[in-house]
Write an enzyme that holds these catalytic residues in place. Structure first.
Site, mmCIF file in Angstrom:
data_model
loop_
_atom_site.group_PDB
_atom_site.id
_atom_site.type_symbol
_atom_site.label_atom_id
_atom_site.label_comp_id
_atom_site.label_asym_id
_atom_site.label_seq_id
_atom_site.Cartn_x
_atom_site.Cartn_y
_atom_site.Cartn_z
ATOM 1 N N SER A 58 24.664 22.782 -13.390
ATOM 2 C CA SER A 58 25.606 23.837 -13.065
ATOM 3 C C SER A 58 24.818 25.109 -12.779
ATOM 4 O O SER A 58 23.744 25.320 -13.355
ATOM 5 C CB SER A 58 26.533 24.050 -14.272
ATOM 6 O OG SER A 58 27.346 25.168 -14.083
ATOM 7 N N GLY A 59 25.334 25.945 -11.894
ATOM 8 C CA GLY A 59 24.630 27.181 -11.523
ATOM 9 C C GLY A 59 24.160 28.005 -12.709
ATOM 10 O O GLY A 59 22.969 28.322 -12.816
ATOM 11 N N ASP A 64 21.214 26.932 -9.757
ATOM 12 C CA ASP A 64 20.819 27.830 -8.670
ATOM 13 C C ASP A 64 19.296 27.871 -8.561
ATOM 14 O O ASP A 64 18.734 27.862 -7.460
ATOM 15 C CB ASP A 64 21.350 29.258 -8.903
ATOM 16 C CG ASP A 64 22.866 29.316 -8.882
ATOM 17 O OD1 ASP A 64 23.497 28.467 -8.231
ATOM 18 O OD2 ASP A 64 23.421 30.226 -9.536
ATOM 19 N N ASP A 84 31.401 34.438 -4.699
ATOM 20 C CA ASP A 84 32.564 35.291 -4.909
ATOM 21 C C ASP A 84 32.114 36.743 -5.075
ATOM 22 O O ASP A 84 31.574 37.103 -6.115
ATOM 23 C CB ASP A 84 33.327 34.822 -6.144
ATOM 24 C CG ASP A 84 34.626 35.579 -6.357
ATOM 25 O OD1 ASP A 84 34.876 36.568 -5.638
ATOM 26 O OD2 ASP A 84 35.386 35.182 -7.252
ATOM 27 N N ASP A 94 20.330 34.997 -11.085
ATOM 28 C CA ASP A 94 19.959 33.723 -10.480
ATOM 29 C C ASP A 94 20.501 33.616 -9.057
ATOM 30 O O ASP A 94 19.835 33.092 -8.162
ATOM 31 C CB ASP A 94 20.494 32.546 -11.302
ATOM 32 C CG ASP A 94 19.910 32.493 -12.695
ATOM 33 O OD1 ASP A 94 18.832 33.087 -12.922
ATOM 34 O OD2 ASP A 94 20.538 31.873 -13.575
ATOM 35 N N ARG A 100 17.532 35.374 -2.233
ATOM 36 C CA ARG A 100 16.238 35.947 -1.852
ATOM 37 C C ARG A 100 15.271 34.856 -1.426
ATOM 38 O O ARG A 100 14.610 34.958 -0.398
ATOM 39 C CB ARG A 100 15.651 36.756 -3.015
ATOM 40 C CG ARG A 100 14.359 37.497 -2.644
ATOM 41 C CD ARG A 100 13.746 38.173 -3.860
ATOM 42 N NE ARG A 100 13.249 37.217 -4.828
ATOM 43 C CZ ARG A 100 12.109 36.529 -4.686
ATOM 44 N NH1 ARG A 100 11.363 36.687 -3.627
ATOM 45 N NH2 ARG A 100 11.718 35.678 -5.611
#
Length: 162
Positions: A58-59, A64, A84, A94, A100
């Site tokens: 999961s992020g 991420d 979002d 993150d 980036r």
């Protein structure tokens, strides 16, 4: 970049419905590519599309960052990330780091349905494509030299004298 792309798909909670509707609408296109996704998004996409997805954490639990690592090693070709902008995220650093790193390694990024539609409808998505990979050799060498000089100044004795 090969003809069949490795596409990372991520969606914040408030954007999950959007990503699922978009994926269903683009089911035939997505079937031609290898898909990666973070946690819940990956599980939902698997159910929606009826095909396996490479699911990462999961992020907020590191997903991420896992996607970012795959981008930096050229294992991901495209990032579709419905984030979002109206909801504060506990893992916001993150998210920023992922965006980036995608820019650093010059991969295409779509952050909403319109940009995802434009990206996947590009002729470049349907053919082999050789993106310009930045050469960071000079940056890394300069950075190393600057730090080596700084560290040498800060030591109580010059390097190599003890």
């Amino acid at each position: 970049m090969r003809q069949s792309k490795r596409i990372a798909i991520i969606a914040h909670n408030n954007k999950k419905r959007d990503i699922l509707e978009w994926a269903e609408f683009n089911r035939l296109f997505l079937a031609q590519h290898e898909l990666y996704a973070t946690g819940t998004t990956g599980k939902l996409l698997e159910q929606e599309l009826g095909r396996p997805i490479h699911k990462l954490q999961s992020g907020p639990l590191g997903g991420d960052q896992q996607i970012g690592a795959k981008i930096s090693t050229q294992e991901i070709d495209v990032l579709i990330f419905f984030w979002d902008p109206l909801e504060q995220q506990p893992h916001d650093p993150d998210v920023k780091a992922l965006l980036r790193i995608a820019v650093v390694w010059n991969i295409p990024i779509a952050c909403n349905r319109s940009s995802a539609d434009f990206l996947i409808s590009s002729n470049l998505m349907h053919n082999e494509y050789q993106p310009h990979l930045p050469d960071y050799h000079d940056y890394l060498e300069r950075n190393f030299q600057e730090h080596a000089i700084q560290v040498n100044r800060e030591l109580p004795f010059p390097v190599g004298t003890v």
